[in-house]
Design a protein around this motif. Structure first.
Motif, short mmCIF file in Angstrom:
data_model
loop_
_atom_site.label_atom_id
_atom_site.label_comp_id
_atom_site.label_asym_id
_atom_site.label_seq_id
_atom_site.Cartn_x
_atom_site.Cartn_y
_atom_site.Cartn_z
N UNK A 1 0.84 -1.20 0.00
CA UNK A 1 0.00 0.00 0.00
C UNK A 1 0.87 1.25 0.00
N UNK A 2 1.90 1.24 0.84
CA UNK A 2 2.84 2.37 0.84
C UNK A 2 3.53 2.50 -0.52
N UNK A 3 3.90 1.37 -1.10
CA UNK A 3 4.56 1.38 -2.40
C UNK A 3 3.66 1.96 -3.47
N UNK A 4 2.38 1.59 -3.43
CA UNK A 4 1.42 2.12 -4.41
C UNK A 4 1.29 3.64 -4.29
N UNK A 5 1.26 4.14 -3.05
CA UNK A 5 1.17 5.59 -2.85
C UNK A 5 2.42 6.30 -3.35
N UNK A 6 3.59 5.71 -3.09
CA UNK A 6 4.85 6.29 -3.60
C UNK A 6 4.86 6.29 -5.12
N UNK A 7 4.41 5.19 -5.71
CA UNK A 7 4.37 5.11 -7.18
C UNK A 7 3.42 6.16 -7.75
N UNK A 8 2.30 6.39 -7.08
CA UNK A 8 1.34 7.41 -7.55
C UNK A 8 1.97 8.79 -7.52
N UNK A 9 2.71 9.09 -6.46
CA UNK A 9 3.41 10.38 -6.40
C UNK A 9 4.45 10.51 -7.50
N UNK A 10 5.14 9.43 -7.78
CA UNK A 10 6.18 9.45 -8.82
C UNK A 10 5.56 9.68 -10.19
N UNK A 11 4.49 8.95 -10.49
CA UNK A 11 3.81 9.12 -11.78
C UNK A 11 3.25 10.53 -11.90
N UNK A 12 2.65 11.03 -10.82
CA UNK A 12 2.10 12.38 -10.83
C UNK A 12 3.18 13.42 -11.09
N UNK A 13 4.36 13.23 -10.50
CA UNK A 13 5.46 14.16 -10.72
C UNK A 13 5.93 14.18 -12.16
N UNK A 14 6.08 13.00 -12.75
CA UNK A 14 6.49 12.93 -14.15
C UNK A 14 5.40 13.49 -15.07
N UNK A 15 4.15 13.20 -14.76
CA UNK A 15 3.04 13.64 -15.60
C UNK A 15 2.95 15.17 -15.62
N UNK A 16 3.14 15.79 -14.46
CA UNK A 16 3.07 17.25 -14.37
C UNK A 16 4.43 17.91 -14.61
N UNK A 17 5.44 17.12 -14.89
CA UNK A 17 6.81 17.61 -15.07
C UNK A 17 7.30 18.37 -13.84
N UNK A 18 6.89 17.88 -12.69
CA UNK A 18 7.38 18.42 -11.41
C UNK A 18 8.43 17.45 -10.90
N UNK A 19 9.63 17.69 -11.29
CA UNK A 19 10.69 16.73 -10.98
C UNK A 19 11.20 16.86 -9.54
N UNK A 20 10.57 17.72 -8.78
CA UNK A 20 10.83 17.73 -7.33
C UNK A 20 9.82 16.85 -6.59
N UNK A 21 8.85 16.30 -7.31
CA UNK A 21 7.92 15.27 -6.83
C UNK A 21 7.25 15.63 -5.50
N UNK A 22 6.19 16.43 -5.55
CA UNK A 22 5.46 16.75 -4.31
C UNK A 22 4.80 15.51 -3.72
N UNK A 23 4.61 15.54 -2.42
CA UNK A 23 3.96 14.42 -1.71
C UNK A 23 2.45 14.66 -1.73
N UNK A 24 1.80 14.05 -2.69
CA UNK A 24 0.35 14.23 -2.85
C UNK A 24 -0.42 13.05 -2.26
N UNK A 25 0.05 11.86 -2.50
CA UNK A 25 -0.66 10.66 -2.05
C UNK A 25 0.04 10.00 -0.85
N UNK A 26 1.35 10.14 -0.78
CA UNK A 26 2.08 9.52 0.32
C UNK A 26 2.68 10.64 1.16
N UNK A 27 1.97 10.99 2.22
CA UNK A 27 2.37 12.10 3.08
C UNK A 27 2.49 11.61 4.51
#
Length: 760
Positions: free
Chosen positions: A33-59
């Protein structure tokens, strides 16, 4: 006898340990579950081109801490014997997993209040200290067997990195209040600048001004976002290095052990085969989690490596100076008085001195942590400068061949960089980062354009004047109560008129459906305008009543449990249906006023939603009967058309506030809300650009833009204007009559014959 006892004990132990496999799977599930949340944040960062990767799902919050506590169950187990390779590797992977998780949700500290930061960091510290103590106890207990302990160096290194990561957390948490205060001041200064520029900018169209305003506030909101500020900090970049090192350690020990034995089938503990799944799930989590933290480190290196013109002074300031915001909060605590009341002066002085010594030590440690992090970053920059320079040179050659920067063409405001908010000592944001920020706001506006309300535009275009704003409710309709008239919000007359229109018979189904689609698209904007411009919340009950009515109309085609479709099919004419609706509404209001004894209910603003809706139906229905009553069935279609135009007038008048709402949503006092608020403003502009442009071309009945906020102000201004026009017409008629009479009398004296005006 002894043999039977031994067999019995073995059976009992076997039954007690049977659930341990399920516990191991539970640990693996929590890790996934933690891994899925981390992966969601990673995908969200790449999708928005935010390469500092904000913590949206795994906080960092209660949920993530609970999941981590479950995920580190194996290292905290002091009683289960875990000496085999798979067991030991699962323990090491748990320690590495929690360090990786900490590195990933470090930026989430910026989204919390000061109290939440204190509580969450304290809870995390308790968890880390507990894990450390448990592992230390295990090491001490079997000190004589350390030579046979599998992966012992990696386990100790994982514990050290976990504690170091906790230090980074504490160091970052201490600087958050000061940075927020500093950025708040800079934001409000730039807000004044943006407001003044907007007032002076009269050359561009309304939509272009709104686009420029959104871009300015977008840049301010993005660059002052607390998560982005933390991601840019040296402690966060250091955590990226730590996570990279610890992930490499885990892979090294797994590869080394895999070369000797089958690491997935070497378990002798009570967890049995479930430790294999724990090891697999946490290894996957570490690999996915080692994307975002090192990426923040690489971005920081790239930004500083491209910052040309470093002098000795600038190098010293950038890499060997601790800015004030790192220790400001602790300095304030040290200088402030004690919050505990102690009467004895000597005891109070001693306690104050002890607190000062402790805080002085903390300030010293903070200096050590920050300077060490900056030194690590400085070494990283020195090593990578040649590589970054080569890449940058290749990029320049590529642009010279015809591929120009998108930023130079996408942004008409060449000085948009002035709105980048940076902390003291931070390097200038790279052009590429600024391009990504501006491209994102353009992308949001484009997405909004794809969702533009076509049906709403068709309905609004039917409005040619503002007469419907005053005509929907006649002042000649008597009130059902002794108080002042119940004020309207924008949405209440729209949903009431739509209910009446849908209840009319002899109307084509196509027209009713089209009206329903148009109002459905428009009501969301109307509700947003109502909520945004009603700053004091005086009309909250009125808005609630409109919302209750609309839910029934949209979902079930009903008005207060009466089916509007059945009403339209009863064969009765429009007058009869309107009278039924009005009588039912009048009965609801009168019964409420007769039975209610609560003094608060004397104020119509405090009435229940269904009573406010009934009062609106009564007044609007009686107004329509007053204007159109007595006509034949053949006029039902014309009545529907009249109602549609009235709804269009009210909608058009309401939507003139869209530009104002977008401007308001650009600016938010709460720093945590700005980013999402500006994003919503950009999306709203994209959806309604055509409507804003169309309404901007129409002449408003008043010059003061503040009067457009309330429908009651619209009605008052238009009615006042109509009275002035009527009085002017009457006075003008009297003037001409008097003038004509005077001329005739004058000419009669001269013997001329003229036709007298009537009434002379």
């Amino acid at each position: 006898m002894a043999g039977n006892q031994t067999s019995f004990d073995a059976d009992v132990e076997s039954h007690l340990e049977a659930p341990m496999r399920c516990m191991g799977l539970y640990v693996a599930a929590a890790s996934l579950i933690c891994t899925a949340a981390v992966a969601a944040d990673t995908v969200h960062g790449f999708w928005r081109k935010r390469y500092w990767f904000p913590s949206r799902y795994f906080a960092l919050n209660a949920t993530s801490l609970t999941l981590l506590a479950v995920a580190v169950k194996l290292p905290m187990d002091l009683t289960t014997r875990m000496y085999a390779v798979t067991d030991r590797l699962a323990k090491v992977s748990s320690l590495v997993f929690i360090s990786t998780a900490m590195a990933n949700f470090l930026p989430s500290l910026g989204s919390m209040s000061d109290n939440d930061v204190l509580m969450n960091v304290t809870a995390l510290s308790i968890l880390i200290v507990t894990v450390t103590v448990n592992v230390t106890i295990q090491v001490i207990q079997i000190h004589a067997f350390l030579n046979a302990r599998v992966a012992f160096p990696e386990e100790i290194l994982a514990i050290g990195c976990m504690l170091l990561m906790l230090v980074m957390f504490a160091s970052t948490a201490l600087m958050i209040p000061s940075t927020k205060t500093y950025l708040e001041k800079k934001y409000h200064d730039m807000h004044k600048t943006a407001t003044n520029e907007e007032m002076l900018d009269t050359g561009r169209s309304c939509n272009m001004k709104l686009r420029g305003l959104i871009k300015k506030y977008w840049v301010m909101a993005e660059t002052s976002s607390p998560q982005f500020v933390i991601a840019r900090s040296v402690t966060c970049t250091t955590s990226g290095v730590i996570s990279l090192i610890i992930a490499a350690v885990l892979l090294e020990v797994e590869i080394r052990m895999a070369m000797r034995v089958d690491i997935f089938n070497q378990s002798v503990s009570s967890y049995d085969w479930s430790t294999k799944w724990v090891l697999i799930s946490q290894t996957i989590g570490v690999l996915l989690g080692t994307v975002a933290p090192p990426s923040r480190w690489f971005v920081a290196i790239n930004c500083r490596s491209r910052n040309e013109g470093y002098s000795k002074t600038s190098i010293r300031d950038a890499f060997f100076t601790v800015e004030g915001y790192w220790t400001q909060k602790m300095v304030e605590w040290r200088q402030s008085s004690l919050s505990v009341r102690i009467r004895h002066r000597t005891s109070r002085k001693l306690l104050h001195h002890l607190r000062g010594v402790f805080l002085k030590l903390c300030i010293f440690l903070q200096h050590v942590v920050v300077l060490s992090s900056k030194l690590l970053l400085f070494v990283s920059v020195c090593v990578t400068i040649p590589i970054v320079s080569c890449v940058g040179y290749a990029g320049k050659l590529k642009r010279r061949k015809g591929i120009s920067s998108e930023y130079s063409t996408a942004d008409p405001d060449s000085d948009i960089g002035r709105y980048v908010l940076l902390l003291e000592g931070e390097v200038k944001l790279s052009t590429k980062s600024l391009e990504n920020i501006l491209n994102e706001v353009d992308s949001v506006i484009r997405k909004g354009k794809k969702r533009k309300p076509t049906n709403l535009s068709i309905l609004v275009n039917r409005s040619c004047n503002w007469n419907g704003v005053t005509e929907f409710d006649s002042r000649r309709i008597p009130r059902l109560h002794s108080q002042e008239d119940v004020p309207y919000c924008w949405s209440l007359p729209i949903v009431t008129l739509t209910s009446i229109a849908l209840a009319l018979p002899n109307v084509e189904k196509r027209k009713s459906e089209q009206l329903m689609k148009s109002v459905t698209e428009g009501i969301s904007y109307v509700k947003l305008i109502d909520e945004t411009l009603d700053k004091k919340g005086c009309l909250e009950n009125i808005r609630t009543a409109a919302d209750v009515v609309w839910v029934q109309v949209e979902m079930y085609h009903k008005w207060q449990d009466r089916d509007l479709r059945e009403t339209a099919l009863t064969g009765e004419n429009a007058d009869e249906i309107l009278r039924q609706l009005c009588d039912r509404a009048e009965k609801t209001v009168v019964e409420f006023l007769t039975e209610e004894r609560d003094c608060l209910m004397k104020n119509p603003l405090n009435w229940p939603a269904h009573v406010i809706a009934a009062n609106s139906m009564y007044r609007l229905g009686r107004t329509i009967l007053l204007s159109h009553g007595g006509e034949s069935d053949e006029t039902d279609d014309r009545m529907f058309e009249h109602l549609s135009v009235t709804i269009a007038d009210v909608l058009a008048a309401c939507l003139t506030n869209l530009g104002r709402v977008i401007t308001i949503k650009c600016h938010r006092n709460a720093i945590e809300e700005r980013e999402e608020s500006v994003r919503n403003a950009a999306r709203l502009l994209g959806e309604t650009e055509e409507i804003i442009a169309h309404l901007h071309q129409r002449e408003l009945p008043f010059s003061d833009a503040d009067q457009t906020a309330s429908i009651e102000e619209w009605r008052a201004v238009i009615e006042r204007g109509n009275k002035i026009i009527n009085l002017s017409s009457i006075n003008l008629s009297k003037f001409y009559l008097k003038k004509i009479s005077f001329t005739s009398a004058d000419l009669k004296g001269l013997g001329k014959t003229f036709i007298r005006p009537s009434g002379d």
